[in-house]
Design a protein around this motif. Structure first.
Motif: not given
Length: 302
Positions: A208-209, A251-252, A257-262
């Motif tokens: 969640g960071k 990086i998320t 927004r709950g996304d997982y990307n960099c």
């Protein structure tokens, strides 16, 4: 041989090694970069499977953050005054949110747009295992135009992947307040910080960071990348550091927004806002008629 198909504002390029899909709207975005040898999509895809058409000046957070778009002439929204002229800069610039002309020329997909300040043109082609993007930006106004370009390409993440910066990068500057890296402006050693944080590694989406940092100062080697050991895919990004001498990383891990990307972000400005880049003497101030040209390539090694 690269097969190129175009219809309804969308272009598909396929050479049996890579497949790239470009949409005219919004923003001439590269929405897919696919390794045909590994059957793997490399770009982060919109969780809601939709690219709604924004309007110029829209809030970036209200739309899908996915694929590869271009942040120009800025990132952070603000008003900036220079020599008695004040310009309003929109959130993440004026490329991602506007309709584009898209056409084919010399085995390339070309997108372009023009407003009262600039002409922006980008040509994309596949050469072997590389996607090459060639840019031409010019000031079409009668005044000086302060601006910078930042690559804004969101790749998918997994917990085993590694982030690869140029070997010369030994320190980074934190660009966003975070729990691990402290206040924006804090400088850390790289890849491992003084308190033992390995910035080349990715946490899980449940952390969640989110974080953002830049290589401290200019980089001299325009070569960075992402390594995915589970699939054996090595993504390399190469660019001209004379045009784009700075390198950021976003990086998320579920924190945005709950996304997982960099995103690895070569840039001509240090960093994010026009005013900060001006203060850091890293801002293009284009004279009327002045042009900037450069290339960025993404290679996929398997």
């Amino acid at each position: 041989m690269c097969v190129i198909e175009y219809s309804d504002g969308k272009c598909v390029m396929d050479n049996g090694i890579l497949r790239a899909v470009i949409r005219a709207n919004p923003g001439g975005k590269l929405i897919s970069l696919y390794s045909l040898r590994k059957n793997e999509e490399l770009l982060f895809q919109p969780p809601r499977n939709d690219y709604a058409m924004p309007h110029r000046g829209a809030a970036f957070a209200e739309y899908e953050a996915a694929g590869f778009d271009d942040a120009f002439p800025n990132i952070d929204a603000e008003e900036f005054s220079l020599r008695n002229r004040t310009i309003s800069y929109n959130d993440h610039g004026d490329i991602w949110s506007v309709p584009m002309e898209l056409y084919l020329k010399d085995n390339s997909a070309v997108v372009h747009t023009r407003n009262e300040n600039f002409l922006f043109m980008k040509s994309m082609r596949i050469d072997g295992n590389r996607l090459i993007s060639s840019y031409m930006i010019s000031n079409v106004s009668e005044d000086e135009f302060p601006c910078f370009y930042t690559m804004h390409c969101l790749f998918k993440c997994d917990e085993n992947m590694r982030i690869i910066f140029p070997e010369s990068v030994k320190k980074v500057e934190n660009a966003a307040d975070s729990e691990r890296l402290g206040r924006a402006g804090t400088v850390h050693s790289f890849p491992v910080t003084e308190n033992g944080v390995d910035l080349s590694r990715i946490r899980g989406v449940k952390s969640g960071k989110y974080e953002k940092f830049y290589a401290l100062g200019e980089v001299t080697d325009g070569n960075c990348g992402l390594y995915y050991p589970d699939s054996g895919i090595n993504v390399r990004i190469n660019w001209d550091t004379e045009a784009l001498p700075y390198l950021g990383f976003w990086i998320t891990e579920g924190g945005y927004r709950g996304d997982y990307n960099c995103a690895l972000e070569p840039s001509s400005g240090y960093y994010d806002s026009i005013s900060k880049a001006y203060k850091n003497k890293s801002l293009w101030i284009l004279k009327p008629g002045e042009e900037k040209s450069f290339e960025i390539s993404i290679s996929v090694e398997v």
